[in-house]
Design an enzyme around this catalytic site. Sequence first.
Site, PDB file in Angstrom:
ATOM      1  N   GLU A  79      28.232  -2.303  55.978  1.00 52.70           N
ATOM      2  CA  GLU A  79      29.247  -2.120  54.935  1.00 52.70           C
ATOM      3  C   GLU A  79      29.937  -0.752  55.009  1.00 52.70           C
ATOM      4  O   GLU A  79      30.423  -0.244  53.995  1.00 52.70           O
ATOM      5  CB  GLU A  79      28.621  -2.306  53.558  1.00 52.70           C
ATOM      6  CG  GLU A  79      28.143  -3.734  53.307  1.00 52.70           C
ATOM      7  CD  GLU A  79      27.844  -3.972  51.839  1.00 52.70           C
ATOM      8  OE1 GLU A  79      28.663  -4.598  51.175  1.00 52.70           O
ATOM      9  OE2 GLU A  79      26.776  -3.517  51.380  1.00 52.70           O
ATOM     10  N   HIS A  98      27.006   3.727  47.631  1.00 46.49           N
ATOM     11  CA  HIS A  98      27.055   2.268  47.430  1.00 46.49           C
ATOM     12  C   HIS A  98      25.639   1.796  47.158  1.00 46.49           C
ATOM     13  O   HIS A  98      24.729   2.062  47.952  1.00 46.49           O
ATOM     14  CB  HIS A  98      27.628   1.552  48.654  1.00 46.49           C
ATOM     15  CG  HIS A  98      27.479   0.058  48.551  1.00 46.49           C
ATOM     16  ND1 HIS A  98      28.101  -0.669  47.561  1.00 46.49           N
ATOM     17  CD2 HIS A  98      26.749  -0.835  49.274  1.00 46.49           C
ATOM     18  CE1 HIS A  98      27.770  -1.950  47.699  1.00 46.49           C
ATOM     19  NE2 HIS A  98      26.943  -2.075  48.711  1.00 46.49           N
ATOM     20  N   HIS A 100      22.877  -1.317  45.120  1.00 51.31           N
ATOM     21  CA  HIS A 100      22.662  -2.675  44.623  1.00 51.31           C
ATOM     22  C   HIS A 100      21.780  -2.630  43.370  1.00 51.31           C
ATOM     23  O   HIS A 100      20.995  -3.543  43.144  1.00 51.31           O
ATOM     24  CB  HIS A 100      21.982  -3.524  45.707  1.00 51.31           C
ATOM     25  CG  HIS A 100      22.763  -3.649  46.982  1.00 51.31           C
ATOM     26  ND1 HIS A 100      22.193  -4.077  48.159  1.00 51.31           N
ATOM     27  CD2 HIS A 100      24.075  -3.412  47.256  1.00 51.31           C
ATOM     28  CE1 HIS A 100      23.124  -4.087  49.116  1.00 51.31           C
ATOM     29  NE2 HIS A 100      24.270  -3.680  48.593  1.00 51.31           N
ATOM     30  N   HIS A 170      26.745  -8.145  43.313  1.00 51.91           N
ATOM     31  CA  HIS A 170      26.412  -7.366  44.509  1.00 51.91           C
ATOM     32  C   HIS A 170      25.886  -5.982  44.133  1.00 51.91           C
ATOM     33  O   HIS A 170      24.780  -5.624  44.514  1.00 51.91           O
ATOM     34  CB  HIS A 170      27.687  -7.291  45.363  1.00 51.91           C
ATOM     35  CG  HIS A 170      27.561  -6.494  46.636  1.00 51.91           C
ATOM     36  ND1 HIS A 170      28.521  -6.525  47.622  1.00 51.91           N
ATOM     37  CD2 HIS A 170      26.631  -5.637  47.081  1.00 51.91           C
ATOM     38  CE1 HIS A 170      28.168  -5.745  48.632  1.00 51.91           C
ATOM     39  NE2 HIS A 170      27.022  -5.180  48.319  1.00 51.91           N
TER      40      HIS A 170
END
Length: 237
Positions: A79, A98, A100, A170
């Site tokens: 990603e 980033h 989760h 996500h």
Amino acid sequence: MKIPSPSAAEREDLALANRMLAQQGVLDGYGHVSARCLDVPECYLIGDRTPPGNVRANNIHPWTLDDEPAGHTHPTYTERFIHGQIYRARPDVGGIVHCHAPELIPYGAAGIPLRPIYHMAGFQGEEPVPVFEIRDEFGPDTDMLIRTMPQGQSLARSLGDRAIVLMRGHGATIAASSVRQAVYFALYAVMNARILTQTLLLGGKPTYINANEGRNVASVMRDASRTWDYLAAQVAD
Ligand SMILES: [Zn+2]
């Protein structure tokens, strides 16, 4: 293009950021942190495929804003397009997380607005945090990962000028002026979501942090040095 020569301090800060957020439960085996290169702003630093909690300075390498390796052959996360395309769209951004984190998922998937109830999350802004819906541009049949440059650009558009964007089903992506500030934003975004969930479960009617309060809190916490120093001591080698 000039190949960046990141200092030992740049690499070490990013390695610490990875380990801090893993230790705090914001990242697990997945998720990543990046930092814009100080000497070549058209590049960013990110770990190889090492889990965040295991990242050391020698796992960190530079990538271009096309999300290509800058002068090396090391791998990185699938990603990576999240990072290059936000740095490209937002010259003010110097650090990205980033994650989760499960605490954030209800607010991206259930139509419940995520707003700051906790002063430490005032940086989020008074208006509900935007939600990225990958189906809007890429249809119902993705694996929900940001695997291409157009997907990264679409996420950057959803983020706009905000500090955080939720990603439906996500996780979330957090953008800040530096990697240290990105750690602070990610940590307190997750805490805020936890507190807001508790408040709603108790049947309370939240009073949110307003725009002025949020700006004032963010201005005095810009370098996040106390949070950084505290967490760094816990993940030192
Ligand atoms: Zn992800």
